[in-house]
Design a protein around this motif. Sequence first.
Motif, PDB file in Angstrom:
ATOM      1  N   UNK A 115     -79.826  30.975 -41.302  1.00 14.06           N
ATOM      2  CA  UNK A 115     -80.419  29.965 -40.420  1.00 14.06           C
ATOM      3  C   UNK A 115     -79.364  28.977 -39.965  1.00 14.06           C
ATOM      4  N   UNK A 116     -78.530  28.539 -40.894  1.00 16.46           N
ATOM      5  CA  UNK A 116     -77.508  27.549 -40.536  1.00 16.46           C
ATOM      6  C   UNK A 116     -76.494  28.150 -39.568  1.00 16.46           C
ATOM      7  N   UNK A 117     -76.189  29.447 -39.725  1.00 16.85           N
ATOM      8  CA  UNK A 117     -75.291  30.111 -38.761  1.00 16.85           C
ATOM      9  C   UNK A 117     -75.901  30.065 -37.370  1.00 16.85           C
ATOM     10  N   UNK A 118     -77.213  30.354 -37.285  1.00 16.51           N
ATOM     11  CA  UNK A 118     -77.892  30.337 -35.956  1.00 16.51           C
ATOM     12  C   UNK A 118     -77.862  28.940 -35.354  1.00 16.51           C
ATOM     13  N   UNK A 119     -78.084  27.939 -36.210  1.00 17.82           N
ATOM     14  CA  UNK A 119     -78.092  26.571 -35.705  1.00 17.82           C
ATOM     15  C   UNK A 119     -76.699  26.165 -35.224  1.00 17.82           C
ATOM     16  N   UNK A 120     -75.682  26.594 -35.962  1.00 18.55           N
ATOM     17  CA  UNK A 120     -74.318  26.277 -35.538  1.00 18.55           C
ATOM     18  C   UNK A 120     -74.004  26.951 -34.205  1.00 18.55           C
ATOM     19  N   UNK A 122     -76.169  27.592 -31.863  1.00 15.06           N
ATOM     20  CA  UNK A 122     -76.891  26.803 -30.844  1.00 15.06           C
ATOM     21  C   UNK A 122     -76.089  25.568 -30.478  1.00 15.06           C
ATOM     22  N   UNK A 123     -75.528  24.918 -31.500  1.00 15.74           N
ATOM     23  CA  UNK A 123     -74.768  23.685 -31.275  1.00 15.74           C
ATOM     24  C   UNK A 123     -73.500  24.005 -30.489  1.00 15.74           C
TER      25      UNK A 123
ATOM     26  N   UNK B 241     -75.532  15.883 -30.209  1.00 12.94           N
ATOM     27  CA  UNK B 241     -74.889  17.115 -30.670  1.00 12.94           C
ATOM     28  C   UNK B 241     -74.154  16.863 -31.991  1.00 12.94           C
ATOM     29  N   UNK B 244     -76.678  16.610 -34.766  1.00 18.20           N
ATOM     30  CA  UNK B 244     -77.177  17.947 -35.103  1.00 18.20           C
ATOM     31  C   UNK B 244     -76.153  18.695 -35.956  1.00 18.20           C
ATOM     32  N   UNK B 245     -74.886  18.598 -35.564  1.00 23.31           N
ATOM     33  CA  UNK B 245     -73.832  19.272 -36.324  1.00 23.31           C
ATOM     34  C   UNK B 245     -73.722  18.683 -37.727  1.00 23.31           C
ATOM     35  N   UNK B 248     -76.415  20.121 -39.979  1.00 21.18           N
ATOM     36  CA  UNK B 248     -76.115  21.482 -40.438  1.00 21.18           C
ATOM     37  C   UNK B 248     -75.010  21.457 -41.493  1.00 21.18           C
ATOM     38  N   UNK B 252     -75.346  22.757 -45.370  1.00 23.74           N
ATOM     39  CA  UNK B 252     -74.465  23.766 -45.997  1.00 23.74           C
ATOM     40  C   UNK B 252     -73.992  23.281 -47.366  1.00 23.74           C
ATOM     41  N   UNK B 255     -77.011  23.866 -49.834  1.00 26.29           N
ATOM     42  CA  UNK B 255     -77.342  25.216 -50.290  1.00 26.29           C
ATOM     43  C   UNK B 255     -76.156  25.837 -51.005  1.00 26.29           C
ATOM     44  N   UNK B 271     -84.372  23.063 -38.585  1.00 27.98           N
ATOM     45  CA  UNK B 271     -84.295  23.729 -37.284  1.00 27.98           C
ATOM     46  C   UNK B 271     -85.011  22.881 -36.223  1.00 27.98           C
ATOM     47  N   UNK B 274     -82.838  19.894 -35.343  1.00 26.99           N
ATOM     48  CA  UNK B 274     -81.676  20.255 -34.522  1.00 26.99           C
ATOM     49  C   UNK B 274     -82.120  20.533 -33.083  1.00 26.99           C
ATOM     50  N   UNK B 278     -80.870  18.691 -29.646  1.00 25.42           N
ATOM     51  CA  UNK B 278     -80.184  19.410 -28.577  1.00 25.42           C
ATOM     52  C   UNK B 278     -80.990  19.401 -27.276  1.00 25.42           C
TER      53      UNK B 278
END
Lengths: 130, 323
Positions: A115-120, A122-123, B241, B244-245, B248, B252, B255, B271, B274, B278
């Motif tokens: 999920x975090x990969x997908x969000x990154x 998108x960003x 942006x 949002x970054x 994320x 990371x 987790x 999600x 974010x 955006x």
Amino acid sequence: MLDDRGAAPLGELETRVMDAVWAARTATVREVCGVFEGDADRAYTTIMTTMDRLFRKGLLTRVKEGLSWRYAAVSTREEWERALAEKLATDLLREHGETGLAAFVDAAAGADGALLDRLEAMIAARRSRP
Amino acid sequence: MIAWLGLGLGAAGIALSAGWALSVATVAAPLLVERLPVRPARRADLLVGFSALPALLVAMLAVTIVAPSVLHATGLRVDHCSVHDHHLHLCAIHHPDAPPALVAIGALLLAATIGRAAVLADAQRRASRTLGDLDALARPASLPGVRLVPGRVPVCHAVGVASPRILLARSVAARLSPVHLEAALAHERAHLERRDPLILSLLPWAQLACVPGAGRWTLSAYRRAAEQSCDAVAALAHGPVTVAAALVAMARLQIGGPASGGFAFGETDIEHRVRRLLDGHAVHAPSLTIPAGLAIGGGLLGFAFAAPESLHHAVETLLHFIG
């Protein structure tokens, strides 16, 4: 290695005893009593009991030296503070997370690397737009 | 004494029953509020209002039922209940025998509420103690209002009612980029501006007037709205942006390390946040919870104190029809 018993908040006397042992690296009860000299409440037996308690909590180790014990700390002060802080923070967030704490983000539920990969992605796509 | 006890328990029975009924009737309100096309700060204000409504109703009813007897007993105002006799009377002076069923219900509900309050007080006391122990290990950071906590647990939290501050793990400060760290701290400062630690501490107390469990949706929805509102504040300073970054990047860290546990927003909360950032939907508005809450709550309670007889008579008449 510090275990769960050792990663617990200490009382005032326990803190002062640990401060003395950390400063001296190793110490007997008599030597720690010397640090408390002038403090009327800190009898030999009180210090001895406290150091024994700290030993049973896993914060001190000891070796026999004649008729007495020589104590040493299991971990450094920084290691103990880090372990205690991790335990307290985990307790606070797991058991009391709904009580007056406002987090930046709590990804513990449901978020994973994919999920975090997908969000990154998108960003990144948003950044590349003119 | 028995008459006053009967009146008190009767008042508790009526007030708490009404509070529970209102909480059941409005249990779906959070779902509706979350769909309103208003800014997150306004949604948060509405959700606090819905949360507090049952407690306000309980307080108003309790005051209304007991006040005329108290005012008469203290000689401040004569109670006219003996003049009209066509309905149930809740009066410790002229009608000392409160209906037994009402007294029994009141005793049960009051006991349950006191039990829940004791559990809540204990939970908050333990949380406060744990927070104090953690705070003792923290050191002031170079950034104002921020205290650095040792360890790997990714703490980045706005805490404190009397002394609001941000607890930040050293590991987070070391691993987030300076830009992301600033965005995260801007978000946390927005929580302190909104007084979210205070509101989150008080809301569970207001929910004691609700059916057990009825307030959880409201609390969850309030947290979501508060987070989105603070995202908007951070976005004003650092850009949506970047915020949002930062979200994320922080996720990371969570987790990847020891579980931070705590409150779960839902599987797609991050999600959702974010996407809002955006898509340009993270729009700021100041929180009105505290000033509006004080004004409305104070006004309603003031009205209950100022005109207890008419409200008292209305409650008696309503109970007579229900009975």
